[in-house]
Write an enzyme that holds these catalytic residues in place. Structure first.
Site, PDB file in Angstrom:
ATOM      1  N   GLU A 138      39.050  13.421  17.096  1.00  0.00           N
ATOM      2  CA  GLU A 138      38.481  14.350  16.142  1.00  0.00           C
ATOM      3  C   GLU A 138      38.410  13.792  14.496  1.00  0.00           C
ATOM      4  O   GLU A 138      37.760  14.510  13.509  1.00  0.00           O
ATOM      5  CB  GLU A 138      39.778  15.194  15.767  1.00  0.00           C
ATOM      6  CG  GLU A 138      40.947  15.195  14.961  1.00  0.00           C
ATOM      7  CD  GLU A 138      41.406  14.366  15.551  1.00  0.00           C
ATOM      8  OE1 GLU A 138      41.642  13.799  16.959  1.00  0.00           O
ATOM      9  OE2 GLU A 138      43.107  14.164  15.124  1.00  0.00           O
ATOM     10  N   GLU A 188      53.194  14.217  11.743  1.00  0.00           N
ATOM     11  CA  GLU A 188      54.597  13.778  12.118  1.00  0.00           C
ATOM     12  C   GLU A 188      55.199  14.527  12.986  1.00  0.00           C
ATOM     13  O   GLU A 188      55.648  15.608  13.292  1.00  0.00           O
ATOM     14  CB  GLU A 188      55.037  13.936  10.543  1.00  0.00           C
ATOM     15  CG  GLU A 188      56.384  12.894  10.684  1.00  0.00           C
ATOM     16  CD  GLU A 188      55.489  11.520  10.925  1.00  0.00           C
ATOM     17  OE1 GLU A 188      54.658  10.875  10.570  1.00  0.00           O
ATOM     18  OE2 GLU A 188      56.318  10.721  11.925  1.00  0.00           O
ATOM     19  N   SER A 189      55.622  14.219  14.421  1.00  0.00           N
ATOM     20  CA  SER A 189      55.776  14.969  15.022  1.00  0.00           C
ATOM     21  C   SER A 189      57.030  15.695  15.207  1.00  0.00           C
ATOM     22  O   SER A 189      57.366  16.610  15.403  1.00  0.00           O
ATOM     23  CB  SER A 189      56.031  14.462  16.584  1.00  0.00           C
ATOM     24  OG  SER A 189      56.912  12.733  16.243  1.00  0.00           O
ATOM     25  N   CYS A 219      47.915  12.132  19.383  1.00  0.00           N
ATOM     26  CA  CYS A 219      48.650  11.259  18.524  1.00  0.00           C
ATOM     27  C   CYS A 219      50.121  12.301  18.210  1.00  0.00           C
ATOM     28  O   CYS A 219      51.350  12.533  19.427  1.00  0.00           O
ATOM     29  CB  CYS A 219      48.300  11.645  17.725  1.00  0.00           C
ATOM     30  SG  CYS A 219      48.936   9.258  16.455  1.00  0.00           S
ATOM     31  N   HIS A 229      42.869   9.498  17.611  1.00  0.00           N
ATOM     32  CA  HIS A 229      42.795  10.728  17.207  1.00  0.00           C
ATOM     33  C   HIS A 229      40.618  10.448  17.347  1.00  0.00           C
ATOM     34  O   HIS A 229      39.828  10.226  16.555  1.00  0.00           O
ATOM     35  CB  HIS A 229      42.573  10.369  15.413  1.00  0.00           C
ATOM     36  CG  HIS A 229      44.206  10.840  15.857  1.00  0.00           C
ATOM     37  ND1 HIS A 229      44.738  11.657  15.399  1.00  0.00           N
ATOM     38  CD2 HIS A 229      45.047   9.967  14.765  1.00  0.00           C
ATOM     39  CE1 HIS A 229      45.696  11.753  14.469  1.00  0.00           C
ATOM     40  NE2 HIS A 229      45.676  10.487  14.824  1.00  0.00           N
TER      41      HIS A 229
END
Ligand code: GLN
Length: 190
Positions: free
Chosen positions: A171, A48-49, A79, A169
């Site tokens: 990853e 969550e930025s 993201c 993502h």
């Protein structure tokens, strides 16, 4: 090369798992003392930025990281990490660390299409799997920024000299080619 993975909140464990698969040494960055001169490159994970932004200030990491970015440290943001690196965010008042001349739109795919998987071309790599989770997209890019992938005609990955951002993502899949792309890119600067 020592990779720092920002580990304040969000999906840092998945980046660490991918680095482990490639046997790349890393350090988890949780406090100022973790982020010393031996950290060559940085990965900013999803999450969550707004929360990561707050924690960066609370831990005193914000300014040291911003300074290293301005001095050319290679960084990959996925993201929320993309949002933290964007020079502008169209639906937020303020940007965060900045570093790449683009405008990001947060939570850009709406509720209906909040999370989804697809496969698209990544410039220089080929078709790669892409997992989007309440992802941003890139509304516009400035000079010196190259788009690397698209979904639904929107830019979903881009780079400048030192910074790579992906709205999705890599990853979260077994495919480490985007990570390897970033490490090859980073090698030129350290
Ligand atoms: N929606 C989140 C944000 O605005 C990003 C989601 C993610 O990192 N998967 O920061």
């Amino acid at each position: 090369m020592k990779v720092g993975v920002l580990a304040l909140q969000g999906g840092f464990a998945e980046h660490i798992a991918a680095l482990n698969r490639l046997n790349v040494p890393y350090v988890e960055i949780r406090k100022k003392a973790d982020f010393d001169d031996t950290v060559d490159v940085l990965i900013l994970p999803g999450g969550e930025s707004t929360v990561i932004g707050k924690l960066l200030h609370q831990t005193g990491l914000f300014l040291p990281i911003q300074e290293r970015i301005q001095n050319g440290m290679p960084v990959w943001g996925t993201c929320a990490g993309l949002i933290l690196l964007a020079n502008r965010i169209s639906n937020e008042k303020h940007a965060y660390l900045k570093g790449i001349d683009l405008t990001a739109c947060r939570n850009a795919y709406g509720r209906q299409l909040g999370s989804f998987e697809t496969q698209e071309e990544f410039r220089g790599i080929g078709i790669v799997p892409m997992t989007f989770i309440r992802a941003p997209y890139i509304e516009s890019i400035g000079e010196g920024v190259t788009p690397l992938s698209f979904f639904d005609r929107k830019i979903t990955a881009a780079e400048n000299d030192t910074i790579l951002v992906t709205a999705y993502h890599p990853e979260l899949t077994d495919d480490t080619r985007v990570l390897e792309y970033f490490l090859r890119k980073a090698e030129k600067f350290i």
